[in-house]
Design a protein around this motif. Sequence first.
Motif, PDB file in Angstrom:
ATOM      1  N   VAL A   1      -4.997   4.703  -6.617  1.00  0.00           N
ATOM      2  CA  VAL A   1      -6.147   4.930  -5.746  1.00  0.00           C
ATOM      3  C   VAL A   1      -6.599   6.371  -5.920  1.00  0.00           C
ATOM      4  CG1 VAL A   1      -6.945   5.038  -3.346  1.00  0.00           C
ATOM      5  CG2 VAL A   1      -5.416   3.193  -4.080  1.00  0.00           C
ATOM      6  N   LEU A   2      -7.884   6.565  -6.123  1.00  0.00           N
ATOM      7  CA  LEU A   2      -8.497   7.864  -6.379  1.00  0.00           C
ATOM      8  C   LEU A   2      -8.038   8.355  -7.751  1.00  0.00           C
ATOM      9  CD1 LEU A   2     -10.448   9.697  -4.874  1.00  0.00           C
ATOM     10  CD2 LEU A   2      -8.529  11.054  -4.100  1.00  0.00           C
ATOM     11  N   ALA A   3      -8.643   7.798  -8.776  1.00  0.00           N
ATOM     12  CA  ALA A   3      -8.169   7.984 -10.144  1.00  0.00           C
ATOM     13  C   ALA A   3      -8.099   9.440 -10.584  1.00  0.00           C
ATOM     14  CB  ALA A   3      -9.050   7.192 -11.108  1.00  0.00           C
ATOM     15  N   ALA A   4      -9.058  10.289 -10.139  1.00  0.00           N
ATOM     16  CA  ALA A   4      -9.071  11.675 -10.604  1.00  0.00           C
ATOM     17  C   ALA A   4      -7.828  12.433 -10.154  1.00  0.00           C
ATOM     18  CB  ALA A   4     -10.323  12.383 -10.087  1.00  0.00           C
ATOM     19  N   GLN A   5      -7.382  12.179  -8.937  1.00  0.00           N
ATOM     20  CA  GLN A   5      -6.182  12.820  -8.405  1.00  0.00           C
ATOM     21  C   GLN A   5      -5.525  11.831  -7.448  1.00  0.00           C
ATOM     22  OE1 GLN A   5      -6.862  16.586  -6.563  1.00  0.00           O
ATOM     23  NE2 GLN A   5      -4.692  17.002  -6.222  1.00  0.00           N
ATOM     24  N   PRO A   6      -4.764  10.882  -7.981  1.00  0.00           N
ATOM     25  CA  PRO A   6      -4.281   9.756  -7.169  1.00  0.00           C
ATOM     26  C   PRO A   6      -3.478  10.198  -5.938  1.00  0.00           C
ATOM     27  CG  PRO A   6      -3.937   9.330  -9.493  1.00  0.00           C
ATOM     28  CD  PRO A   6      -4.369  10.754  -9.389  1.00  0.00           C
ATOM     29  N   VAL A   7      -3.819   9.593  -4.809  1.00  0.00           N
ATOM     30  CA  VAL A   7      -3.110   9.875  -3.563  1.00  0.00           C
ATOM     31  C   VAL A   7      -2.406   8.630  -3.044  1.00  0.00           C
ATOM     32  CG1 VAL A   7      -4.667  11.732  -2.865  1.00  0.00           C
ATOM     33  CG2 VAL A   7      -5.215   9.369  -2.233  1.00  0.00           C
TER      34      VAL A   7
ATOM     35  N   PHE B   1       0.875  -1.164   0.000  1.00  0.00           N
ATOM     36  CA  PHE B   1       0.000   0.000   0.000  1.00  0.00           C
ATOM     37  C   PHE B   1       0.912   1.213   0.000  1.00  0.00           C
ATOM     38  CE2 PHE B   1      -2.685   3.138   2.369  1.00  0.00           C
ATOM     39  CZ  PHE B   1      -3.664   3.274   1.400  1.00  0.00           C
ATOM     40  N   VAL B   2       0.833   2.018  -1.078  1.00  0.00           N
ATOM     41  CA  VAL B   2       1.796   3.094  -1.332  1.00  0.00           C
ATOM     42  C   VAL B   2       1.092   4.445  -1.243  1.00  0.00           C
ATOM     43  CG1 VAL B   2       3.609   3.901  -2.890  1.00  0.00           C
ATOM     44  CG2 VAL B   2       2.892   1.500  -2.952  1.00  0.00           C
ATOM     45  N   LEU B   3       1.678   5.395  -0.520  1.00  0.00           N
ATOM     46  CA  LEU B   3       1.099   6.730  -0.372  1.00  0.00           C
ATOM     47  C   LEU B   3       1.920   7.751  -1.132  1.00  0.00           C
ATOM     48  CD1 LEU B   3       0.247   6.712   3.440  1.00  0.00           C
ATOM     49  CD2 LEU B   3      -1.359   6.509   1.533  1.00  0.00           C
ATOM     50  N   ARG B   4       1.237   8.675  -1.782  1.00  0.00           N
ATOM     51  CA  ARG B   4       1.901   9.771  -2.493  1.00  0.00           C
ATOM     52  C   ARG B   4       2.215  10.885  -1.504  1.00  0.00           C
ATOM     53  NH1 ARG B   4       2.448  10.941  -8.104  1.00  0.00           N
ATOM     54  NH2 ARG B   4       4.033  12.562  -8.221  1.00  0.00           N
ATOM     55  N   GLU B   5       3.455  11.352  -1.490  1.00  0.00           N
ATOM     56  CA  GLU B   5       3.883  12.450  -0.620  1.00  0.00           C
ATOM     57  C   GLU B   5       4.703  13.432  -1.443  1.00  0.00           C
ATOM     58  OE1 GLU B   5       5.922  10.500   2.604  1.00  0.00           O
ATOM     59  OE2 GLU B   5       4.050   9.838   3.557  1.00  0.00           O
ATOM     60  N   GLY B   6       4.003  14.311  -2.156  1.00  0.00           N
ATOM     61  CA  GLY B   6       4.695  15.270  -3.021  1.00  0.00           C
ATOM     62  C   GLY B   6       5.363  14.564  -4.174  1.00  0.00           C
TER      63      GLY B   6
ATOM     64  N   ALA C   1      10.667   7.410 -10.275  1.00  0.00           N
ATOM     65  CA  ALA C   1      11.499   6.221 -10.441  1.00  0.00           C
ATOM     66  C   ALA C   1      10.784   4.951 -10.003  1.00  0.00           C
ATOM     67  CB  ALA C   1      12.794   6.377  -9.644  1.00  0.00           C
ATOM     68  N   CYS C   2       9.451   5.024  -9.809  1.00  0.00           N
ATOM     69  CA  CYS C   2       8.698   3.867  -9.313  1.00  0.00           C
ATOM     70  C   CYS C   2       7.498   3.573 -10.205  1.00  0.00           C
ATOM     71  CB  CYS C   2       8.192   4.135  -7.895  1.00  0.00           C
ATOM     72  SG  CYS C   2       9.487   4.149  -6.657  1.00  0.00           S
ATOM     73  N   VAL C   3       7.159   2.303 -10.291  1.00  0.00           N
ATOM     74  CA  VAL C   3       5.963   1.926 -11.029  1.00  0.00           C
ATOM     75  C   VAL C   3       4.722   2.506 -10.337  1.00  0.00           C
ATOM     76  CG1 VAL C   3       4.568   0.005 -11.860  1.00  0.00           C
ATOM     77  CG2 VAL C   3       7.060  -0.160 -11.894  1.00  0.00           C
ATOM     78  N   SER C   4       4.734   2.533  -9.011  1.00  0.00           N
ATOM     79  CA  SER C   4       3.595   3.116  -8.293  1.00  0.00           C
ATOM     80  C   SER C   4       3.428   4.587  -8.658  1.00  0.00           C
ATOM     81  CB  SER C   4       3.773   2.970  -6.787  1.00  0.00           C
ATOM     82  OG  SER C   4       4.985   3.570  -6.360  1.00  0.00           O
TER      83      SER C   4
ATOM     84  N   HIS D   1       0.026   8.654 -14.362  1.00  0.00           N
ATOM     85  CA  HIS D   1      -0.708   8.388 -15.602  1.00  0.00           C
ATOM     86  C   HIS D   1      -2.150   7.946 -15.350  1.00  0.00           C
ATOM     87  CE1 HIS D   1       3.450   8.353 -16.998  1.00  0.00           C
ATOM     88  NE2 HIS D   1       2.981   8.581 -18.209  1.00  0.00           N
ATOM     89  N   ARG D   2      -2.508   7.752 -14.061  1.00  0.00           N
ATOM     90  CA  ARG D   2      -3.863   7.344 -13.693  1.00  0.00           C
ATOM     91  C   ARG D   2      -4.278   6.066 -14.430  1.00  0.00           C
ATOM     92  NH1 ARG D   2      -3.359  12.760 -13.727  1.00  0.00           N
ATOM     93  NH2 ARG D   2      -4.291  13.959 -12.034  1.00  0.00           N
ATOM     94  N   GLU D   3      -3.331   5.118 -14.468  1.00  0.00           N
ATOM     95  CA  GLU D   3      -3.572   3.884 -15.224  1.00  0.00           C
ATOM     96  C   GLU D   3      -3.187   2.669 -14.390  1.00  0.00           C
ATOM     97  OE1 GLU D   3      -1.582   3.683 -18.950  1.00  0.00           O
ATOM     98  OE2 GLU D   3      -2.269   5.663 -19.610  1.00  0.00           O
ATOM     99  N   THR D   4      -3.909   1.602 -14.589  1.00  0.00           N
ATOM    100  CA  THR D   4      -3.516   0.303 -14.033  1.00  0.00           C
ATOM    101  C   THR D   4      -2.340  -0.235 -14.847  1.00  0.00           C
ATOM    102  OG1 THR D   4      -5.718  -0.208 -13.223  1.00  0.00           O
ATOM    103  CG2 THR D   4      -4.269  -2.081 -13.689  1.00  0.00           C
TER     104      THR D   4
END
Length: 398
Positions: free
Chosen positions: A128-134, A57-62, A86-89, A95-98
């Motif tokens: 997670v949260l496709a419109a603006q992934p977090v 479970f990966v979180l976006r932080e800036g 540098a990460c697939v996540s 890119h908001r893509e699976t």
Amino acid sequence: MALTAGAHARPTPAHADKVLDLIDVARALAIAPDVEGVGRIVKIAARRLLGADGVTFVLREGDLVRYADEDAISPLWKGTAFPASACVSGWAMDHRETVVIEDVYADPRVPYDAYRPTFVKSMLMVPVLAAQPVAAIGAYWAVRHAATPRESALLEAIAGFAAAALERAKLERELRSAVALRDELLGLAAHELRTPLTVLNLAVSGVTRALETADVEGARRSTERLQRGAERLARLVEMLLDSTRLAQLEIPLVRERVELGALVARVVARLASAERVRIEAEPGLVGGWDRARLEQIVANLVGNALKFGEDKPVHVSVSSHGGLARLVVADQGAGIAEEDRTRIFQRFERGAAARGVGGLGLGLWIVRQNVEAHGGEIHVESRRGAGTRFTVELPLSA
């Protein structure tokens, strides 16, 4: 489905069971208390439903992504942060893509060095949260495996539930913060309003006694105290109202042509101890600003300088530089500690030098809000024992 972690990959549930399991996941996430709770539920549920060897479970932080939690046959990257680029996540979020990768060593988006010490051969990554992934959820296999459309759909469904849970957790945090801020405001207001009210009560008693004894001079002095107390009370109430309106973006700018030097002189003349202020102003410096909010900027900055300037002269300068007007307010007080220089611009925050001195901790926050509303910037320079210098730069035109 029992949402408990295990040491090994589990059998994949049958299709009918997966529907029921997804309902269980939705229910669990609906009451997840916080982000950490969301991560715990997601990692266990996703691994169980997909039969994967690991889930993160990966979180976006800036510009970074942090691998906040994981459930896997051996350690992956829990607690580690990597550049999103540098990460697939990070790629999936940007890119908001699976992302389906059958061979992690044959895809340029994969940082191979990070994967070599792990069991991972294949992966499925969903934002997670496709419109603006977090966040993102990653599923990993120890053998070559091309995730099927059904597996992608399952993980996307879990991501959808997780998005709703994260949004709810965010709203709950904001609500708790607002309640705490309200309580802090009420406490500060009660404390600060007590002083001018005490002054008013004493002044009223003084006027009453003076009238009873026909003491004209005593009545005059008590009346002056009444006026000062009422003015301070009015300033405190106005500051509280301004802070509330600014926080709710309820005060639109009303721009007009304002000569900055003349405005500074008028504002300073109204302040107590104005005789300690030295003003150097470039004549005829006119800009398109909101007069009332500009007056607040000057009054709060110069008022603070007088309050914390240890009875030494305060210097105010007004000048232009390119398309900017520059207002500088400098005192010769104790200065502001380096660790306080960012914090003092926040609501209800005060530097160490302000302890024991009356105030709500709103003045500099209001200044910053007003400056930024004009498209300007404010900076502070200070050295302990050598005073403080605030510099405001405002565009001359909107």
